[in-house]
Design an enzyme around this catalytic site. Sequence first.
Site, PDB file in Angstrom:
ATOM      1  N   GLY B 148       0.858  -1.295   0.062  1.00  0.00           N
ATOM      2  CA  GLY B 148       0.077   0.061   0.103  1.00  0.00           C
ATOM      3  C   GLY B 148       0.701   1.138   0.096  1.00  0.00           C
ATOM      4  O   GLY B 148       2.047   1.353   0.209  1.00  0.00           O
ATOM      5  N   CYS B 149       0.237   2.505  -0.162  1.00  0.00           N
ATOM      6  CA  CYS B 149       1.019   3.528  -0.365  1.00  0.00           C
ATOM      7  C   CYS B 149       1.523   4.128   1.096  1.00  0.00           C
ATOM      8  O   CYS B 149       2.823   4.283   1.310  1.00  0.00           O
ATOM      9  CB  CYS B 149       0.307   4.713  -1.254  1.00  0.00           C
ATOM     10  SG  CYS B 149      -1.643   4.792  -0.414  1.00  0.00           S
ATOM     11  N   TYR B 150       0.606   3.998   2.101  1.00  0.00           N
ATOM     12  CA  TYR B 150       1.087   4.634   3.134  1.00  0.00           C
ATOM     13  C   TYR B 150       1.846   3.649   3.853  1.00  0.00           C
ATOM     14  O   TYR B 150       3.217   4.137   4.363  1.00  0.00           O
ATOM     15  CB  TYR B 150      -0.317   4.760   4.237  1.00  0.00           C
ATOM     16  CG  TYR B 150      -1.085   5.872   4.110  1.00  0.00           C
ATOM     17  CD1 TYR B 150      -0.465   7.113   4.472  1.00  0.00           C
ATOM     18  CD2 TYR B 150      -2.460   5.637   3.856  1.00  0.00           C
ATOM     19  CE1 TYR B 150      -1.162   8.326   4.210  1.00  0.00           C
ATOM     20  CE2 TYR B 150      -3.177   6.850   3.856  1.00  0.00           C
ATOM     21  CZ  TYR B 150      -2.597   8.275   3.963  1.00  0.00           C
ATOM     22  OH  TYR B 150      -3.443   9.285   4.087  1.00  0.00           O
ATOM     23  N   THR B 152       4.407   1.672   2.414  1.00  0.00           N
ATOM     24  CA  THR B 152       5.639   2.255   1.549  1.00  0.00           C
ATOM     25  C   THR B 152       6.259   3.211   2.367  1.00  0.00           C
ATOM     26  O   THR B 152       7.436   3.250   2.535  1.00  0.00           O
ATOM     27  CB  THR B 152       5.162   2.283  -0.071  1.00  0.00           C
ATOM     28  OG1 THR B 152       4.532   1.117  -0.420  1.00  0.00           O
ATOM     29  CG2 THR B 152       6.421   2.460  -0.590  1.00  0.00           C
ATOM     30  N   ALA B 153       5.473   4.513   2.192  1.00  0.00           N
ATOM     31  CA  ALA B 153       6.103   5.434   2.820  1.00  0.00           C
ATOM     32  C   ALA B 153       6.628   5.364   4.318  1.00  0.00           C
ATOM     33  O   ALA B 153       7.992   5.768   4.646  1.00  0.00           O
ATOM     34  CB  ALA B 153       5.236   6.869   2.616  1.00  0.00           C
TER      35      ALA B 153
END
Lengths: 345, 345, 345, 345
Positions: B148-150, B152-153
């Site tokens: 997921g994007c969150y 990953t960051a």
Amino acid sequence: MKASIVGASGYSGLELIRLLLSHPEVEINTIVSPSNAGTNVHDVFPHLTNIQVSQFEALDIEELACESDVIFFATPAGVSGQSAPLLLNKGVPIIDLSGDFRLKNGDLYEKWYNHSSPPEGALTEAVYGLSEYYSEDIKSANLIANPGCYPTATLLGLLPIIQKGWADPSSLIIDGKSGLSGAGRKTSLTAHYSEVNENVSAYKLGKHQHIPEIEQVISNQIGENVNVSFSTHLVPLTRGMMCSMYVNLSHDRSEAEVIELYQSIYKDHPFIRVMPEGNWPSTKGVSGSNYCDIGLSVDPRTNRLTIISVIDNLMKGAAGQAVQNMNLRFGYPETAGLSLSPVFP
Amino acid sequence: MKASIVGASGYSGLELIRLLLSHPEVEINTIVSPSNAGTNVHDVFPHLTNIQVSQFEALDIEELACESDVIFFATPAGVSGQSAPLLLNKGVPIIDLSGDFRLKNGDLYEKWYNHSSPPEGALTEAVYGLSEYYSEDIKSANLIANPGCYPTATLLGLLPIIQKGWADPSSLIIDGKSGLSGAGRKTSLTAHYSEVNENVSAYKLGKHQHIPEIEQVISNQIGENVNVSFSTHLVPLTRGMMCSMYVNLSHDRSEAEVIELYQSIYKDHPFIRVMPEGNWPSTKGVSGSNYCDIGLSVDPRTNRLTIISVIDNLMKGAAGQAVQNMNLRFGYPETAGLSLSPVFP
Amino acid sequence: MKASIVGASGYSGLELIRLLLSHPEVEINTIVSPSNAGTNVHDVFPHLTNIQVSQFEALDIEELACESDVIFFATPAGVSGQSAPLLLNKGVPIIDLSGDFRLKNGDLYEKWYNHSSPPEGALTEAVYGLSEYYSEDIKSANLIANPGCYPTATLLGLLPIIQKGWADPSSLIIDGKSGLSGAGRKTSLTAHYSEVNENVSAYKLGKHQHIPEIEQVISNQIGENVNVSFSTHLVPLTRGMMCSMYVNLSHDRSEAEVIELYQSIYKDHPFIRVMPEGNWPSTKGVSGSNYCDIGLSVDPRTNRLTIISVIDNLMKGAAGQAVQNMNLRFGYPETAGLSLSPVFP
Amino acid sequence: MKASIVGASGYSGLELIRLLLSHPEVEINTIVSPSNAGTNVHDVFPHLTNIQVSQFEALDIEELACESDVIFFATPAGVSGQSAPLLLNKGVPIIDLSGDFRLKNGDLYEKWYNHSSPPEGALTEAVYGLSEYYSEDIKSANLIANPGCYPTATLLGLLPIIQKGWADPSSLIIDGKSGLSGAGRKTSLTAHYSEVNENVSAYKLGKHQHIPEIEQVISNQIGENVNVSFSTHLVPLTRGMMCSMYVNLSHDRSEAEVIELYQSIYKDHPFIRVMPEGNWPSTKGVSGSNYCDIGLSVDPRTNRLTIISVIDNLMKGAAGQAVQNMNLRFGYPETAGLSLSPVFP
């Protein structure tokens, strides 16, 4: 009542003008802007046409004192610290929107603001203008230090749980998000449209001058020194500020219990709105108004409380609270000139 | 090599198309979008004219397997979980951009996603595609669960300090900020321009489906269960995501020391850029690119580390990382088709 | 005075609520929204807390007539055209913000709006509510057809030069630019944040339903039929509308001469501000206010006049002008409840 | 091939760097920025890390000529006009993105640009770099005057109908809309976020320096002098430009006929896309790419043609077209380094 504004060419000063123009008890008397002295207000701000005064004036302390019943300073750091003390013995109440009189400790001011501290006597006399918490002192103050925008959003959201002793103050983490009007009207790459639009950036991590202001009030309220973690971010909007806060609960508390605490504490405060369970505030919901909306979430998995507090940084975070303090100081209804609904959408 | 994309009418699928169109080793073969089947790609996305395939297709598992060397799913939750297992024994590697195969525990999936879990065998076979940490597994995976994007960051910013044991994992607080493209192309009031523009809002506090994904990886890396505080906010921009993270340091560490740790860990990873001391990342600095920029700040007053991690949510947070994983899986250079400079301003 | 609002769940209705809440002579009595009937206003619009009525109601013509001194319709096309005629003989003045009663010719309405025309009698009775030009008729009207946003900006900017006969009406070209709130609160890809943000697009070229409205008024004013070129564009902001207009001058006229004409025509109209020579209006200069700012430029090289006219589409373009018309109709000062300074920045 | 860029600290220069970094035939050799000479590129532009050169250099004409196979100027008006002539006899082709060599008439340059004109010989030698119309001259040019952004969008949309003689050139009205990156990186109130965001404004009406450039090309193409009406507007986005154009048709023409004309003229030009009937371009559809999208609408009621032409002002309106011209000049495929899909959303 005659109000004068020193430093009316920035956004906080402009917002003061907007508010005072529709305040039932006030007439704007003098607008001081040394850099624009002699020019027409309308030439600098074409959108302002219904204003009573026509020109920006230079700063003349004697004249200002004679002609004003209240004087607002909406000046950069370091200006009111020098000028306001000269006005103090003239008997005209001052409401200072800058940071010059917020910190009681002059050394701390010099460290965080990089300006010479105002004289100690004036610092002592200044009353911190967080309207909901210091209204008694504000009512008789000669010098009101209007709070910073971040401290306003932070403290209104934090103080109930901290005062009640339900949370560990040393665990406090504050994640602040601000629109660009908070950066003022002075041009810089930091506020240059093409650099800021479509961009979120972190800035001044651990170095923001609002940190000691927040810590001073918390420490003052709970009677012990506290250091907080405070981070600031620029988000691409003009008006609006959100502080997301995280704090460890001392005991298990349900979300309902915490919300009830906040609602009972703020029930007689017309500008503070505590959101019902499962609802979160958004900056647009307070835009153009003097409201502070607060949302609360308890995570039983970590036993932490998340507090979301939003304000319009130019209103409750600056000019709106300044007018609220003027109302308190002069015995007008607290909401006089401030009963504006948020501008939505 | 022939690539097929299932679910190409959302923003992640579109971004995959953009990337694969300029990938030196790949040709787009089939674009599946049941809702648009039979219509021209160009009619739905007028900006796409140099694409090789002309029509959206319906989903036909057999045909897809025959005609593809790799299959990407860029579908909503619940779709690939049903379809991908049917493809698994056909020998075509699958890269799934949805959340269906990220959680190893099917019950956890059902609880946070509100969909039936994919079959356990497939969950077991799936490799978590955080490229920088699981590249060895990715190289031989048949089913890659693109993060997921969150997560990953968050994970790229957190894992170095956590793995090294320099921070207390239970103190973790993650404050996430996302642009609107992360909310997808499906219309809703939440993504309606007039409601979102000039607005920052908090959402899904403590309830976001990326929480168990983050916790699973952290727990997996340090060998103990951890619960984290994770809050999400919508900010008014299209592309871009920032996670601001706060964690207590176990011992005193200087900022320089922490930065050096991160730089040494990421020195051979072309997409991770650790900012020098006193510099903070901004989402615009990675926009349109596959970079993750990380800034680090130690506050000696509280002994906390603040980590700022930014990505383009559609790139490193979705399609970019998916292509990076494809490169790893097929032995291409890791940066093939991804050496785009950020689009600035 | 008791005001009711039918269709209060769209942006024009919301803006009416905002204005009426601070109008000195009006109390909001009933808010009709069939789709939200029975739900709390505060649940749909959390930012509204100081509103007197608590619930949305269903539409009940009899009750509405009994309980209201004035009724506003802020409904989609086709609604008031059916309901308002039923109210007409009840003696309660109606102010309709939709397009249903603006066109005198029912066939034209059906062609451009794709709805059945309201009954001819009602069309005849309706008074076109362009406040600055039809105030005498408005003062005694039972049914006021509040103008569209584009026609308001266009006509206020055009009529002085056209009435005076200094320009050739057949040369008229109008290039309109509108923010997204004009597209309403109904979700669609056209108003989906990620599609609209950072985007300028042209739409409905030569097909916008405001074309016959503009032509009807111009033809009515000059006594001959005129066809105009009218193009509309979406620009990425929430509030604000600009019409840039181009017209051939019949004789050589200096810029000063034209500006003087406009200033003399509008000198007693508090909401129209004609900019001095060399100054151009911007939408932000009128945002949140009822002003229409007009800038004028003569190009001696082509002998064309360029007229730039800006309004806040929800204020002078909808709810603000509706309140202005109510003021005219009921004999209140024209600016009652409308003396708001623009919200800047 | 070695390319040097003079003036790389503005947005056009930055965009050139972005493009040349992924151009298959070019290596960036020297980046000249007198104001930043000696500083690291990465310190000024943290998002740029994969660039080959590390420092900004001062301007040294001799060295530049020695070390470069092509030299781009992306400097403010008045700079290349002085420096480029010194380079002309060194045999290194120059592509100038500024306005210094676009006007053939030095007096006209001085009038509209307020700078001393470049020497007449250089003006004569310069080839106007509108790639689609002057490719033959560009192929052998030593000095290419890359067109302005507004002229590019305008001329690509206008020339087919004008050349064909189907429209009256003297009726031309051009309504331009530009994002903020066109205003450059120099800070000013005009580009200050809080003043520009949520704002549409008109500027430089009838006074824009692109007017004589547009008129020169039209006059050159049709063999008679023409004056056009040209208005410019700032819209709140970073990248993107739209020109809406209005022109009287000489005879009745159907929309289909006009579209067919455009499609046949542009069929071999990979960067020009003529929209099908009933479709209108949007700036987002070309963002980050070198495309120019053109939409056409005939209004039979007025017999006027409306032309909507959009480009990314930093791409086809500046750096993209400069690279296209370099490709033409050096015999590379016209699309080398430019086959980027638009970044959407």
